[in-house]
Design an enzyme around this catalytic site. Structure first.
Site, mmCIF file in Angstrom:
data_model
loop_
_atom_site.group_PDB
_atom_site.id
_atom_site.type_symbol
_atom_site.label_atom_id
_atom_site.label_comp_id
_atom_site.label_asym_id
_atom_site.label_seq_id
_atom_site.Cartn_x
_atom_site.Cartn_y
_atom_site.Cartn_z
ATOM 1 N N HIS A 181 0.631 -1.134 0.098
ATOM 2 C CA HIS A 181 0.119 -0.083 -0.083
ATOM 3 C C HIS A 181 0.772 1.304 -0.014
ATOM 4 O O HIS A 181 1.869 1.388 0.817
ATOM 5 C CB HIS A 181 -1.046 0.157 1.193
ATOM 6 C CG HIS A 181 -1.964 -1.351 1.450
ATOM 7 N ND1 HIS A 181 -3.268 -0.869 1.002
ATOM 8 C CD2 HIS A 181 -1.715 -2.337 1.302
ATOM 9 C CE1 HIS A 181 -3.798 -2.156 1.135
ATOM 10 N NE2 HIS A 181 -2.886 -3.074 1.285
ATOM 11 N N GLU B 112 -8.478 -12.830 3.752
ATOM 12 C CA GLU B 112 -7.804 -12.305 4.983
ATOM 13 C C GLU B 112 -8.494 -12.420 6.159
ATOM 14 O O GLU B 112 -8.012 -12.938 7.307
ATOM 15 C CB GLU B 112 -7.567 -10.858 4.895
ATOM 16 C CG GLU B 112 -6.369 -10.261 5.759
ATOM 17 C CD GLU B 112 -6.025 -8.740 5.688
ATOM 18 O OE1 GLU B 112 -6.931 -8.259 4.996
ATOM 19 O OE2 GLU B 112 -5.226 -8.273 6.227
ATOM 20 N N LYS C 145 -8.510 -1.206 14.948
ATOM 21 C CA LYS C 145 -7.492 -0.440 15.654
ATOM 22 C C LYS C 145 -6.416 -0.190 14.516
ATOM 23 O O LYS C 145 -5.607 0.731 14.659
ATOM 24 C CB LYS C 145 -6.898 -1.094 16.849
ATOM 25 C CG LYS C 145 -7.606 -0.976 17.968
ATOM 26 C CD LYS C 145 -6.551 -1.342 19.397
ATOM 27 C CE LYS C 145 -7.179 -1.107 20.521
ATOM 28 N NZ LYS C 145 -6.348 -1.274 21.473
ATOM 29 N N HIS D 112 -3.575 -12.262 0.232
ATOM 30 C CA HIS D 112 -3.741 -13.013 1.282
ATOM 31 C C HIS D 112 -4.255 -14.541 1.149
ATOM 32 O O HIS D 112 -3.548 -15.260 1.341
ATOM 33 C CB HIS D 112 -4.604 -12.307 2.294
ATOM 34 C CG HIS D 112 -4.302 -11.104 2.489
ATOM 35 N ND1 HIS D 112 -3.050 -10.983 3.538
ATOM 36 C CD2 HIS D 112 -4.550 -9.606 2.891
ATOM 37 C CE1 HIS D 112 -2.885 -9.655 3.677
ATOM 38 N NE2 HIS D 112 -3.742 -8.901 3.243
#
Lengths: 632, 632
Positions: B218, B461, B287, B480
């Site tokens: 990314h 994932e 998070k 993934h």
């Protein structure tokens, strides 16, 4: 609690775990447990304070599920109080390491070498004795440099052998270690956010810029495989026509040497170089040793990774200098403020004897130690060695520990001068004689204001747990320590005495133990003092930053927190042979003090909460033993 | 067997695993199984030959312990023969990627952009249709760019949903996969030395210099945390008084921005920056997303890691350029021959709708695709976008897969223009509409001689296995794929169709799955096509070489051999969006051919024995199904 060079048995008789640096602690510590560590002085800067944290208080804990019978048996039968001892920090004997030269100073300068003392050094029963003169030597009237007594050593060793096999003691230690593990897990769950908060508030310092020392790295494998490959190719481009080798009595150029091996460096790759450990080396230390030979050719090991060769180790020195990014233009001498040297003594008497290089084991010991004693007595007589010794920080003892010697060290063992068979003596026999000589040597050097040597053997990588027992009695620090897994008593003793352990899980992963099964995390949680080290980057690592690779993988696989990593980094500096000045610089002025007082978070990035937890936990365990002694 | 951009359903109806690129293979392969692969032509250079190796021959294997009933049920009920299909390599439709500019050529040059076709593009039922002109559009008479039919897609999807839950099929696939695992283990034990021998004999090439592509990274986390920290500090030293932000309508300088956050960059550390994933993020994607905010401040994310801000993404561009070591002096445009771009489409319609940015899901699709269609029809109308699209190689679809949408894609699902509720549609709904639009778009672009786009969604994932099913029907490649663990049928289908999987075990280790439990090794052994990728170096990595860190840790933890690592590297290049020319350069001219013929060991350092093993193993499995169909 810091590693010392105080000679074993030097000041008083040691019994079991009563190593002088050990049980002096609880006396002072007990007080600390009563007065909580948070009561710091008013003018202490805030960063030194321990923030409030949730303590794991154990109400009525007396031995974590051990029956009282077992507990009393183990603590009363085997542990005795220190005879009226009161702990004074001044009593701790710290090792002396040479301070790095200040700017422009020549580390190889010989003009300030001390004068000749005129003493005579001679070996007797495997130990070097120092005499005032030849006459005193003839009469064996040595100077007063007390050395670890042979019989007492064996006596204590046998005592410890019995202790670690003693059922109640095993149970006690096992339960305490299990408790320490759970306690840390609880501490972590309750306080990890608070610890992290301390680190976030700590300006300018993070894991990247807190100092880390690679506490165990072999010179002959300190470069990575790609580096060695590039070096070989470059040396060929420059030196193809240089005479570099003696091939069966004929001097040959590098070109001829490679031709004789049917190789051309141009074609070499990391694969054909074949120095990296792989699946083939697991449980095969013998194969691993062969991996030191580039392309399987010992001639190339001689040329590139050894000091004794036709070019006096020039290539080896150049590689190490490249590794150290050492830009000094000294020719073959390798010096860098980032490097500290150890003398690695391989336990290969059997090979030397088999080839008739030495008549007996005593001669091998003499070859190792006598020149060092002589250079200590009269430095000018061998200025090269004397200067080198200034930068040596310790002795190591190395070999495949899984090889069994078949010999048991006892009062009936032959003296080194009588050991003339081809068979190798046992690990313990080696360790005792190395340690005894180093202990005497250190006293002499300390008297002369010279630097002293630590003893940091490879230990517990494989083989019998008795290796760990011998090192417990003698070592300042050990490398590996994996087998502490197998003996709860020794593991608990290493915890109580905080003997530092330089661990290399990537090395173990290729040789003895799968990564995820490595006890590093467990030891760290329980409070044993561990550091991370690479051992042999050439054989175990892939990147250009092998130590960082070691930390990164440990962090990933074991999910270490930043505080964990910084604590391990701090331990690595503490247990390293950096000089007092450097340690002050990297850890803070008070680094020798115990607990949070000794931690400067601005330099170490270790949370004070963590320091308090460790200190209070250790004091609690030591106090438990003290209480056990009292109740007796 | 290579990833293609051929649109799903484009040429014939697909039923279950009969993806066009799949079951065309066994016809050709079956021959290869009968005539052993070792029979290479005489003029083939020796390095292309497969050395003798020990083949794992299974005498009388018919389905590895599956009862005949189960076997016949699963193969006859669910698999049909290809209708008279004969495999021709030319029939494979390869994606088209832009070749890197030759020396001195300007990658941003717009003068060669193609002319306007005058077509009209309009969205209808979530899909962009292309018309000759406005009149044709009004009458909905689109051009012939066949698109995946909505009802057939749902029909096939339901067929596959039933298939993966079908007992006998599950047993069959489970047993075959188990067998593939054991077979590889045996192959490895018998041949690993022979494979290594090939690599050692292979001059100039080793793991270090064989090409590796980071197949999933990314942009907003492509730098490591230390790099970001240094960049923030540097930007403050240079740009403190520059207006960089709009704070509630007021233009503020960088200094004012930091003051408003009660921060000074001078004090920042990696700890306070707090962008690295830790134990707190495990199983907490929410998070983890917050970890993109430096110091927890979204303002800093806006300033440093976004394109839409007061400085038009200048800092973000500069960081990426630094990462790419891109020395071109183009201002904000980021170009490097080492970078290929993907458009990441986050599945956050619910957020857009909640804030009233869009009236319905159709509008969001239109916003994504209509400008791309228009730039394809008339490149001059938007030269910036047209040039950018030349360097775009695919679309991604991203979000926390563990969030459940509560919606089940079916024939009764609302059309995108009718989807006006705030709730998000399901993963499959997103995937279908993205894929359908890309499929139409690619046909148009291919007709114009433009580069085409792959579809490479994040998939598996976390969340439901149906995600993997939707991607199986549509994706060129997934990122993934962890959850293939949970469905033997899908796992076997991914194996049979050799759909590439970009895996990031370090990312998973911080988010969803402990490292040692990662299925990477298992997939690799079974013959699924895996590559290694970093995902987000800022959050998961420690060193300056994150991809190398990823390989090193996989090598260490899973004890990968050099051949394994080079095979994974080769897969990464194959499945990457490097152009045909680059792939020829890095893998050899014949890289599109199957088996050892397609491997140039001089470039890939993958043993021919390994290539032969993989090819023969895949053919064997495909042949088994073919035989099953015959017996029906």
């Amino acid at each position: 609690m810091k590693p010392t060079t105080i000679p074993y048995l030097c000041s008083f008789t040691v019994r079991g775990i009563q190593r002088c640096r050990t049980l002096t602690v609880p006396v002072a510590s007990a007080k600390a447990t009563i007065a909580p560590v948070v009561s710091v002085e008013v003018d202490t800067p805030t960063y030194l304070e321990v923030p409030d944290f949730q303590r794991v208080a154990i109400i009525g804990d007396y031995a974590s599920g051990v029956t009282m019978d077992d507990f009393e048996l183990s603590s009363s039968q085997y542990l005795r109080d220190i005879e009226g001892g009161v702990f004074k920090p001044e009593d701790q004997v710290q090792p002396v390491f040479t301070t790095p030269p200040s700017n422009g100073e020549d580390p190889f300068d010989t003009k300030d070498l001390p004068k000749d003392l005129g003493y005579v050094a001679r070996m007797k029963d495997g130990l070097i004795y120092v005499y005032n003169d030849a006459a005193a030597a003839d009469k064996h009237q040595p100077k007063d440099l007390p050395c670890p007594d042979y019989n007492t050593f064996i006596d204590d060793m046998n005592f410890l052998i019995a202790l670690i096999a003693q059922g109640p003691t095993k149970t006690y230690c096992h339960r305490r270690l299990k408790f320490l593990m759970s306690k840390f897990n609880v501490h972590e769950m309750l306080n990890e956010m608070e610890e992290m908060k301390e680190l976030k508030m700590n300006p300018h310092r993070d894991f990247y810029n807190c100092r880390k020392v690679d506490t165990h790295i072999h010179a002959a494998a300190c470069m990575n495989q790609k580096h060695l490959l590039r070096f070989i190719k470059k040396s060929y481009r420059v030196d193809a026509d240089r005479v570099v080798h003696n091939l069966k009595g004929r001097e040959v150029t590098m070109k001829e040497l490679f031709e004789s091996l049917h190789l051309h460096p141009y074609d070499l790759t990391v694969d054909s170089l074949d120095v990296h450990a792989g699946r083939q080396t697991f449980q095969r230390f013998d194969k691993f040793n062969a991996k030191y030979n580039p392309v399987g050719a010992s001639e190339l090991r001689d040329l590139y990774l050894k000091t004794e060769n036709h070019i006096s180790g020039e290539y080896f020195a150049t590689i190490i200098k490249e590794v150290a990014s050492d830009l000094e233009d000294a020719k073959y001498q390798v010096f860098s403020p980032n490097l500290k040297w150890m003398i690695q003594v391989p336990r290969i008497y059997d090979i030397f004897r088999g080839r008739n290089f030495v008549p007996h084991f005593g001669k091998m010991l003499e070859n190792i130690f006598l020149p060092v004693f002589q250079a200590t007595i009269d430095p000018q007589s061998n200025p090269d060695l004397s200067i080198f010794l200034k930068h040596v920080t310790g002795f190591d003892s190395v070999d495949d520990e899984s090889k069994h010697s078949g010999h048991m060290f006892s009062t009936k063992s032959p003296k080194p001068e009588e050991w003339d068979i081809v068979k190798n003596p046992s690990y313990t026999y080696y360790i005792y004689y190395m340690y005894a000589n180093i202990a005497v040597l250190n006293q002499l050097r300390r008297q002369r204001g010279m630097n002293t040597f630590t003893f940091r053997p490879h230990c517990g990588e494989a083989g019998a747990v008795t290796h760990l027992l011998a090192s417990f009695m003698t070592a300042d620090n050990i490398s590996h320590g994996l087998n502490l897994k197998k003996s709860p008593v020794l593991q608990y003793l290493y915890f109580l005495t905080q003997i530092p352990i330089a661990m290399s899980p990537l090395s173990n992963n290729s040789l003895f133990l799968e990564y995820a099964k490595n006890p590093l995390l467990e030891f760290h949680k329980k409070g044993l003092v561990v550091s991370l080290s690479t051992d042999d980057p050439m054989q175990f690592h892939y990147t250009k930053e092998p130590l960082m690779e070691e930390y990164a993988i440990a962090a990933q696989v074991f999910k270490l927190s930043t505080c964990d990593m910084c604590e391990i980094s701090r331990s690595s500096v503490l247990q390293s042979a950096l000089s007092h000045e450097e340690k002050c610089h990297f850890l803070g002025q008070d680094y020798l003090k115990e607990g949070p007082e000794g931690n400067d978070i601005r330099k170490t990035n270790v949370a004070q909460i963590r320091m308090a937890y460790r200190f209070e936990t250790l004091c609690y365990e030591l106090n438990l033993i003290k209480e056990g002694l009292k109740s007796e």
